[in-house]
Design an enzyme around this catalytic site. Sequence first.
Site, PDB file in Angstrom:
ATOM      1  N   PHE A  55     -55.667  30.080  30.711  1.00 27.41           N
ATOM      2  CA  PHE A  55     -55.759  28.950  29.785  1.00 27.41           C
ATOM      3  C   PHE A  55     -57.178  28.401  29.789  1.00 27.41           C
ATOM      4  O   PHE A  55     -57.706  27.983  30.822  1.00 27.41           O
ATOM      5  CB  PHE A  55     -54.789  27.844  30.194  1.00 27.41           C
ATOM      6  CG  PHE A  55     -54.794  26.647  29.272  1.00 27.41           C
ATOM      7  CD1 PHE A  55     -54.494  26.788  27.928  1.00 27.41           C
ATOM      8  CD2 PHE A  55     -55.106  25.383  29.761  1.00 27.41           C
ATOM      9  CE1 PHE A  55     -54.489  25.690  27.074  1.00 27.41           C
ATOM     10  CE2 PHE A  55     -55.106  24.271  28.923  1.00 27.41           C
ATOM     11  CZ  PHE A  55     -54.790  24.425  27.568  1.00 27.41           C
ATOM     12  N   GLY A  56     -57.814  28.418  28.622  1.00 26.63           N
ATOM     13  CA  GLY A  56     -59.153  27.868  28.465  1.00 26.63           C
ATOM     14  C   GLY A  56     -59.100  26.517  27.791  1.00 26.63           C
ATOM     15  O   GLY A  56     -58.525  26.392  26.704  1.00 26.63           O
ATOM     16  N   TYR A  57     -59.681  25.503  28.434  1.00 23.75           N
ATOM     17  CA  TYR A  57     -59.691  24.154  27.851  1.00 23.75           C
ATOM     18  C   TYR A  57     -61.106  23.604  27.726  1.00 23.75           C
ATOM     19  O   TYR A  57     -61.316  22.519  27.208  1.00 23.75           O
ATOM     20  CB  TYR A  57     -58.834  23.202  28.691  1.00 23.75           C
ATOM     21  CG  TYR A  57     -59.246  23.107  30.145  1.00 23.75           C
ATOM     22  CD1 TYR A  57     -60.207  22.185  30.549  1.00 23.75           C
ATOM     23  CD2 TYR A  57     -58.674  23.930  31.113  1.00 23.75           C
ATOM     24  CE1 TYR A  57     -60.592  22.089  31.881  1.00 23.75           C
ATOM     25  CE2 TYR A  57     -59.044  23.836  32.448  1.00 23.75           C
ATOM     26  CZ  TYR A  57     -60.000  22.919  32.830  1.00 23.75           C
ATOM     27  OH  TYR A  57     -60.380  22.827  34.151  1.00 23.75           O
ATOM     28  N   GLY A  58     -62.088  24.372  28.230  1.00 26.99           N
ATOM     29  CA  GLY A  58     -63.493  23.986  28.125  1.00 26.99           C
ATOM     30  C   GLY A  58     -64.280  25.146  27.556  1.00 26.99           C
ATOM     31  O   GLY A  58     -63.958  25.666  26.490  1.00 26.99           O
ATOM     32  N   GLU A 132     -65.793  30.404  37.866  1.00 30.06           N
ATOM     33  CA  GLU A 132     -65.126  29.118  38.036  1.00 30.06           C
ATOM     34  C   GLU A 132     -65.047  28.626  39.477  1.00 30.06           C
ATOM     35  O   GLU A 132     -64.915  27.427  39.717  1.00 30.06           O
ATOM     36  CB  GLU A 132     -63.694  29.197  37.467  1.00 30.06           C
ATOM     37  CG  GLU A 132     -63.615  29.597  36.005  1.00 30.06           C
ATOM     38  CD  GLU A 132     -64.182  28.533  35.077  1.00 30.06           C
ATOM     39  OE1 GLU A 132     -64.339  27.380  35.508  1.00 30.06           O
ATOM     40  OE2 GLU A 132     -64.471  28.861  33.911  1.00 30.06           O
TER      41      GLU A 132
END
Length: 236
Positions: A55-58, A132
Site C-alpha cells: 500500500f502506497g500512501y506517499g 523504507e
Amino acid sequence: MAEVKVLTRDFLMKADCKTAFGDIEESLLWSSQQRAASLAATLAGRPSSGPVWIFGYGSLMWNPALEYEESCTATLAGWHRAFCLRLTAGRGTACKPGRMLALKEGGCTTGVAYRLPEAILEEELTLLWKREMITGCYLPSWCKLRLEDGREIYALVFIMDPRHALYESDTRAQIIAPLIAEASGPLGTNAQYLFSLEQELCKLGMQDDCLNELVRRVRDLLAGEKPGPEMKPGFA
C-alpha cells in the site's frame, strides 16, 4: 547547488545506505542484516498464500520504483497520514530537519495498492526495505484494504513506530510548516515532497483534508508571506 539524487530502482540497488541519503546517525542506521531479519519476520506473518500487495500512501503513489503486476486505488481504514517522522536525511539534515510522512492511528487513508510478482517477490521487497527501513522507523504491518473495485485484500503497510527515536507527536501545521519549508537534502526539498503528494492526490481524485492547511502554510512561507490564522485541525 548539489545535484539532487533521483530515487530510481537503479539508485536504490546501488545505494550505500550510509552515504546515499545524507548523514544518518550511526546508532539509527540499520544494517542489511537487520533489514533482512525484519523482512523475514514480516513474511513469516503473511496472512495467506495469496499475492503480496503493497500500500502506497506517499511517494510510492507517484514513484513506486517496484515491479508490479497490478495497481489499484484503495482505502485503508483505521489510519491517517501524518508528518510525524523527523527527517534528518534524504530531504532534510540533522542541523535542519524536516518532516516525513507516516501513518498514525485514527481515520482512514486513500492510496494505491500494488500487487507484486511472486517470482521476484523477495527481490522487490528487499529493495523496498532498503528504501523504507533505513532506520527501522516503520512497523511493516499486514492490513486489510478495500480496493476501488470492491475487493478486500491484505497488504503490507508501513506504519510509524511511535517508539522510534525519530517519532514526533506534534504534527500541528503551524509547527511543522516552517520545518518543511526550510528542509532539504540529497533527494531534494521537503516542500517538493509535500507538493508532489498534493498533486498526486489531486490527480487520483483523492481528498485529504488534513493536508490542506499544511500545504497552504508552506506555500505562504516559501512566498515570503505570513501564514494565515490557524484552521480547525483534523487528525494530527
